[in-house]
Motif scaffolding. Structure first.
Motif, PDB file in Angstrom:
ATOM      1  N   ALA A 178       3.068  -9.733  -5.817  1.00  0.00           N
ATOM      2  CA  ALA A 178       2.288  -9.250  -6.959  1.00  0.00           C
ATOM      3  C   ALA A 178       0.974  -8.684  -6.438  1.00  0.00           C
TER       4      ALA A 178
ATOM      5  N   GLY B 192      -1.138  -6.524  -8.653  1.00  0.00           N
ATOM      6  CA  GLY B 192      -2.042  -6.130  -9.731  1.00  0.00           C
ATOM      7  C   GLY B 192      -1.386  -6.260 -11.092  1.00  0.00           C
ATOM      8  N   VAL B 193      -2.098  -5.759 -12.105  1.00  0.00           N
ATOM      9  CA  VAL B 193      -1.621  -5.797 -13.485  1.00  0.00           C
ATOM     10  C   VAL B 193      -1.922  -4.452 -14.131  1.00  0.00           C
TER      11      VAL B 193
ATOM     12  N   ARG C 137      -2.434  -2.647 -17.702  1.00  0.00           N
ATOM     13  CA  ARG C 137      -2.704  -2.934 -19.117  1.00  0.00           C
ATOM     14  C   ARG C 137      -2.740  -1.628 -19.890  1.00  0.00           C
TER      15      ARG C 137
ATOM     16  N   GLU D   6       0.965  -5.609 -21.276  1.00  0.00           N
ATOM     17  CA  GLU D   6       0.456  -6.015 -19.975  1.00  0.00           C
ATOM     18  C   GLU D   6       1.662  -6.340 -19.091  1.00  0.00           C
ATOM     19  N   ALA D   7       1.693  -5.776 -17.877  1.00  0.00           N
ATOM     20  CA  ALA D   7       2.825  -5.999 -16.976  1.00  0.00           C
ATOM     21  C   ALA D   7       2.337  -6.126 -15.539  1.00  0.00           C
ATOM     22  N   PRO D   8       2.904  -7.051 -14.776  1.00  0.00           N
ATOM     23  CA  PRO D   8       2.512  -7.192 -13.368  1.00  0.00           C
ATOM     24  C   PRO D   8       3.049  -6.020 -12.540  1.00  0.00           C
TER      25      PRO D   8
ATOM     26  N   TYR E 152       4.298  -5.043  -8.642  1.00  0.00           N
ATOM     27  CA  TYR E 152       4.780  -5.643  -7.400  1.00  0.00           C
ATOM     28  C   TYR E 152       4.949  -4.581  -6.329  1.00  0.00           C
TER      29      TYR E 152
END
Length: 64
Positions: free
Chosen positions: A12, A14-15, A17, A27-29, A31
């Protein structure tokens, strides 16, 4: 989060938004798709200078 650019596949990093006005709609991670090693000294110097210039532009724009 490792700022030196060393990431393992699937790590992972970051995220993301998505905003609608003042509300977070999604909101989603994020990879790493593949392993990434550190860049060369020259690449890191160029990236650092770029970050500095972008930061200066952003801070100037906020003052307007």
């Amino acid at each position: 989060m490792d700022r030196c650019g060393r990431y393992q596949e699937g790590q992972a990093i970051g995220v993301v938004r998505v905003w609608r006005g003042v509300n977070v709609a999604m909101e989603a991670p994020v990879y790493a798709a593949e392993a990434v090693g550190p860049g060369s000294t020259m690449r890191r110097a160029i990236d650092g200078a770029s970050e500095l210039v972008i930061g200066m532009f952003r801070s100037s724009a906020e003052k307007l």
